[in-house]
Structures are given as C-alpha cells and as structure tokens.
Motif scaffolding. Sequence first.
Motif, PDB file in Angstrom:
ATOM      1  N   ASN A  22      11.209   7.917 -11.446  1.00 18.47           N
ATOM      2  CA  ASN A  22      11.518   7.100 -12.624  1.00 18.47           C
ATOM      3  C   ASN A  22      11.199   7.816 -13.929  1.00 18.47           C
ATOM      4  O   ASN A  22      11.943   7.683 -14.914  1.00 18.47           O
ATOM      5  CB  ASN A  22      10.758   5.776 -12.547  1.00 18.47           C
ATOM      6  CG  ASN A  22      11.423   4.771 -11.630  1.00 18.47           C
ATOM      7  OD1 ASN A  22      12.356   4.077 -11.999  1.00 18.47           O
ATOM      8  ND2 ASN A  22      10.952   4.713 -10.378  1.00 18.47           N
ATOM      9  N   ARG A  86      -5.640  -4.587  -8.791  1.00 17.81           N
ATOM     10  CA  ARG A  86      -5.833  -5.711  -9.702  1.00 17.81           C
ATOM     11  C   ARG A  86      -7.273  -6.221  -9.724  1.00 17.81           C
ATOM     12  O   ARG A  86      -7.781  -6.657 -10.749  1.00 17.81           O
ATOM     13  CB  ARG A  86      -4.879  -6.844  -9.318  1.00 17.81           C
ATOM     14  CG  ARG A  86      -4.802  -7.965 -10.343  1.00 17.81           C
ATOM     15  CD  ARG A  86      -3.703  -8.948  -9.964  1.00 17.81           C
ATOM     16  NE  ARG A  86      -2.388  -8.312  -9.924  1.00 17.81           N
ATOM     17  CZ  ARG A  86      -1.619  -8.118 -10.998  1.00 17.81           C
ATOM     18  NH1 ARG A  86      -2.054  -8.474 -12.185  1.00 17.81           N
ATOM     19  NH2 ARG A  86      -0.438  -7.561 -10.878  1.00 17.81           N
ATOM     20  N   LYS A 106      -1.905  -2.094 -10.116  1.00 13.94           N
ATOM     21  CA  LYS A 106      -0.974  -2.083  -8.985  1.00 13.94           C
ATOM     22  C   LYS A 106      -0.778  -3.520  -8.487  1.00 13.94           C
ATOM     23  O   LYS A 106      -1.667  -4.338  -8.650  1.00 13.94           O
ATOM     24  CB  LYS A 106      -1.544  -1.215  -7.860  1.00 13.94           C
ATOM     25  CG  LYS A 106      -1.717   0.259  -8.234  1.00 13.94           C
ATOM     26  CD  LYS A 106      -2.337   1.015  -7.065  1.00 13.94           C
ATOM     27  CE  LYS A 106      -2.505   2.477  -7.382  1.00 13.94           C
ATOM     28  NZ  LYS A 106      -3.120   3.218  -6.263  1.00 13.94           N
ATOM     29  N   PRO A 107       0.344  -3.847  -7.851  1.00 14.39           N
ATOM     30  CA  PRO A 107       1.491  -2.971  -7.595  1.00 14.39           C
ATOM     31  C   PRO A 107       2.227  -2.618  -8.882  1.00 14.39           C
ATOM     32  O   PRO A 107       2.315  -3.432  -9.804  1.00 14.39           O
ATOM     33  CB  PRO A 107       2.362  -3.808  -6.656  1.00 14.39           C
ATOM     34  CG  PRO A 107       2.014  -5.226  -6.975  1.00 14.39           C
ATOM     35  CD  PRO A 107       0.554  -5.220  -7.313  1.00 14.39           C
ATOM     36  N   ILE A 108       2.758  -1.422  -8.941  1.00 15.32           N
ATOM     37  CA  ILE A 108       3.358  -0.890 -10.168  1.00 15.32           C
ATOM     38  C   ILE A 108       4.839  -1.238 -10.221  1.00 15.32           C
ATOM     39  O   ILE A 108       5.584  -0.978  -9.275  1.00 15.32           O
ATOM     40  CB  ILE A 108       3.193   0.638 -10.218  1.00 15.32           C
ATOM     41  CG1 ILE A 108       1.713   1.002 -10.175  1.00 15.32           C
ATOM     42  CG2 ILE A 108       3.825   1.211 -11.475  1.00 15.32           C
ATOM     43  CD1 ILE A 108       1.464   2.418  -9.734  1.00 15.32           C
ATOM     44  N   ARG A 109       5.241  -1.818 -11.340  1.00 16.95           N
ATOM     45  CA  ARG A 109       6.657  -2.086 -11.573  1.00 16.95           C
ATOM     46  C   ARG A 109       7.202  -0.996 -12.491  1.00 16.95           C
ATOM     47  O   ARG A 109       6.678  -0.798 -13.594  1.00 16.95           O
ATOM     48  CB  ARG A 109       6.838  -3.462 -12.213  1.00 16.95           C
ATOM     49  CG  ARG A 109       6.531  -4.628 -11.263  1.00 16.95           C
ATOM     50  CD  ARG A 109       6.643  -5.955 -11.955  1.00 16.95           C
ATOM     51  NE  ARG A 109       5.559  -6.148 -12.913  1.00 16.95           N
ATOM     52  CZ  ARG A 109       5.518  -7.133 -13.802  1.00 16.95           C
ATOM     53  NH1 ARG A 109       6.499  -8.005 -13.862  1.00 16.95           N
ATOM     54  NH2 ARG A 109       4.502  -7.253 -14.628  1.00 16.95           N
ATOM     55  N   PRO A 110       8.208  -0.244 -12.052  1.00 16.81           N
ATOM     56  CA  PRO A 110       8.684   0.901 -12.829  1.00 16.81           C
ATOM     57  C   PRO A 110       9.001   0.579 -14.289  1.00 16.81           C
ATOM     58  O   PRO A 110       8.681   1.372 -15.175  1.00 16.81           O
ATOM     59  CB  PRO A 110       9.940   1.336 -12.061  1.00 16.81           C
ATOM     60  CG  PRO A 110       9.634   0.965 -10.653  1.00 16.81           C
ATOM     61  CD  PRO A 110       8.886  -0.339 -10.743  1.00 16.81           C
ATOM     62  N   ARG A 111       9.627  -0.561 -14.554  1.00 15.14           N
ATOM     63  CA  ARG A 111       9.977  -0.887 -15.940  1.00 15.14           C
ATOM     64  C   ARG A 111       8.733  -1.070 -16.804  1.00 15.14           C
ATOM     65  O   ARG A 111       8.686  -0.640 -17.957  1.00 15.14           O
ATOM     66  CB  ARG A 111      10.823  -2.164 -15.989  1.00 15.14           C
ATOM     67  CG  ARG A 111      12.255  -1.963 -15.544  1.00 15.14           C
ATOM     68  CD  ARG A 111      13.078  -3.214 -15.792  1.00 15.14           C
ATOM     69  NE  ARG A 111      14.451  -3.060 -15.364  1.00 15.14           N
ATOM     70  CZ  ARG A 111      15.376  -4.013 -15.481  1.00 15.14           C
ATOM     71  NH1 ARG A 111      15.043  -5.194 -15.999  1.00 15.14           N
ATOM     72  NH2 ARG A 111      16.608  -3.804 -15.069  1.00 15.14           N
ATOM     73  N   VAL A 112       7.720  -1.721 -16.222  1.00 16.20           N
ATOM     74  CA  VAL A 112       6.469  -1.914 -16.954  1.00 16.20           C
ATOM     75  C   VAL A 112       5.803  -0.565 -17.195  1.00 16.20           C
ATOM     76  O   VAL A 112       5.312  -0.273 -18.291  1.00 16.20           O
ATOM     77  CB  VAL A 112       5.523  -2.859 -16.179  1.00 16.20           C
ATOM     78  CG1 VAL A 112       4.149  -2.915 -16.850  1.00 16.20           C
ATOM     79  CG2 VAL A 112       6.140  -4.248 -16.085  1.00 16.20           C
ATOM     80  N   LEU A 113       5.772   0.275 -16.172  1.00 19.45           N
ATOM     81  CA  LEU A 113       5.192   1.604 -16.310  1.00 19.45           C
ATOM     82  C   LEU A 113       5.872   2.385 -17.424  1.00 19.45           C
ATOM     83  O   LEU A 113       5.215   2.968 -18.294  1.00 19.45           O
ATOM     84  CB  LEU A 113       5.302   2.373 -14.997  1.00 19.45           C
ATOM     85  CG  LEU A 113       4.869   3.839 -15.103  1.00 19.45           C
ATOM     86  CD1 LEU A 113       3.353   3.955 -15.051  1.00 19.45           C
ATOM     87  CD2 LEU A 113       5.503   4.691 -14.020  1.00 19.45           C
ATOM     88  N   SER A 115       7.571   1.336 -19.954  1.00 21.02           N
ATOM     89  CA  SER A 115       7.272   0.736 -21.248  1.00 21.02           C
ATOM     90  C   SER A 115       5.896   1.163 -21.747  1.00 21.02           C
ATOM     91  O   SER A 115       5.721   1.515 -22.917  1.00 21.02           O
ATOM     92  CB  SER A 115       7.355  -0.792 -21.137  1.00 21.02           C
ATOM     93  OG  SER A 115       6.983  -1.397 -22.356  1.00 21.02           O
TER      94      SER A 115
END
Length: 227
Positions: A22, A86, A106-113, A115
């Motif tokens: 990503n 968490r 975690k868990p990591i959401r690519p969009r949040v990462l 941003s």
Amino acid sequence: MNPSKILLVDDEPDILEILEYNLRKEGYDVTTANNGEDGLRKAKEFGPDLIILDIMMPVMDGVEVCRQLRSNTDFDETVITFLTAREEDYSQIAALDTGGDDYITKPIRPRVLLSRVKALLRRKVRKEKEESVHLISIGDLVIDLEQIVVLRGEERIELAKKEFDLLTLLASKPGKVFSRDEIFNRVWGTDVIVGNRTIDVHIRKLREKLGDHYIKTIKGIGYKFVF
C-alpha cells in the motif's frame, strides 16, 4: 522531488507485505525489516524519513529500537510511529515516552494507515520549514527558535514549552486570526485530547509574562498577534 523514505519493522510477514504494497502504491520509497535489531541496522543504512515500528518483536522490541534511535542525533528529525495491539496501553505509553511521535493500533486498515502517514510526513515538512527560520523579530520582541527563548530588549522571558509554541504560532503571521481549532491542531496536535480551557489558560499566562497588548482575543473565533 524524491519520494519520502519509509522503514517498516514488524515480525509478521503478512503485515509487512500488505503495508509495503500500500505504501509503494502511494509512491513512497519503502524498505522492511523483520526484527528490531535488523530494523536498527537498516535505519542507519537507509536514512528513512518515517519509521513504522511494531512494539512486540523478537531480538529487540520496538521501544528499545526507538530509545536507541533517539539517542543518536542522526535521527532527531526522523518521525517514528508504532504499531500496537489495541489493549497494549502500557506499551503505548512507553513508546511515546521513549520518543515516539504516534502509534497506530492493530488490526491495521490501509486507508487509515496512509492517512496517518501523510499527516506525520506533512508535520515533519512543516516543522523543518519552521526550523529553517531561526529568529522571529517583531517590534521589541525577538523569538529565538533554536534556543527556545524570548527576548524583549535585554530582558529574557522564560516560557513553558507549550507557551513558547503558542506564541511562535501566533507571531509567525502577525495580524492573522488563528481559530481555536487551528491552534489546537498546530500546537497540541490532532491526536492529543486537552480540555476546552487549555488555550485560554496558556493565553492568560502569556499575557502575564509579555503584557496584555501583544495578543488580541477575537470573540467567538480565536486569537491574533498584534504589535
């Protein structure tokens, strides 16, 4: 312009793979390490702008990696953010106490990462621009950004760190009205929770130390620096 360099350090191959994919897709120059010791070595070789560190890793954990990096002046300007589970409240506190700039749960959401990465790198660029100007001189005040001091003629005025940051922000653009939200974001950061009266208290302390005439309240909006 060269792409920002990001070092990923995590012992879980699946996480490394998805994060690297990503970040590369967004144009970043990415390298990876699968334990803390290897991450420390690659940080010295790669010279990243941002390091994303897992906390719980074999050989050397992320907190120790951060501690060693922060003891090396070569990494004073490097942004370090942690990956944490968490429920790892203690680890999150330890991570920030050793010099981390942020953490992502975690868990990591690519969009949040992505941003968060963009926000952290923007903050780094803004800080570098601000630090490229060492003095702000307005009227009888001189703000020394390197020595973190304020001078009024021969008088040296002692300010707490957040008071200094607040004054520097307002004095960076005399006459500009800074909204309360902008002040919160620029001085305290968007991820820090502070009370609604925090700005007012710091403004009051600045007026006590500098005098009432430098900072004007714009009712319902915020504050501006006048001279």
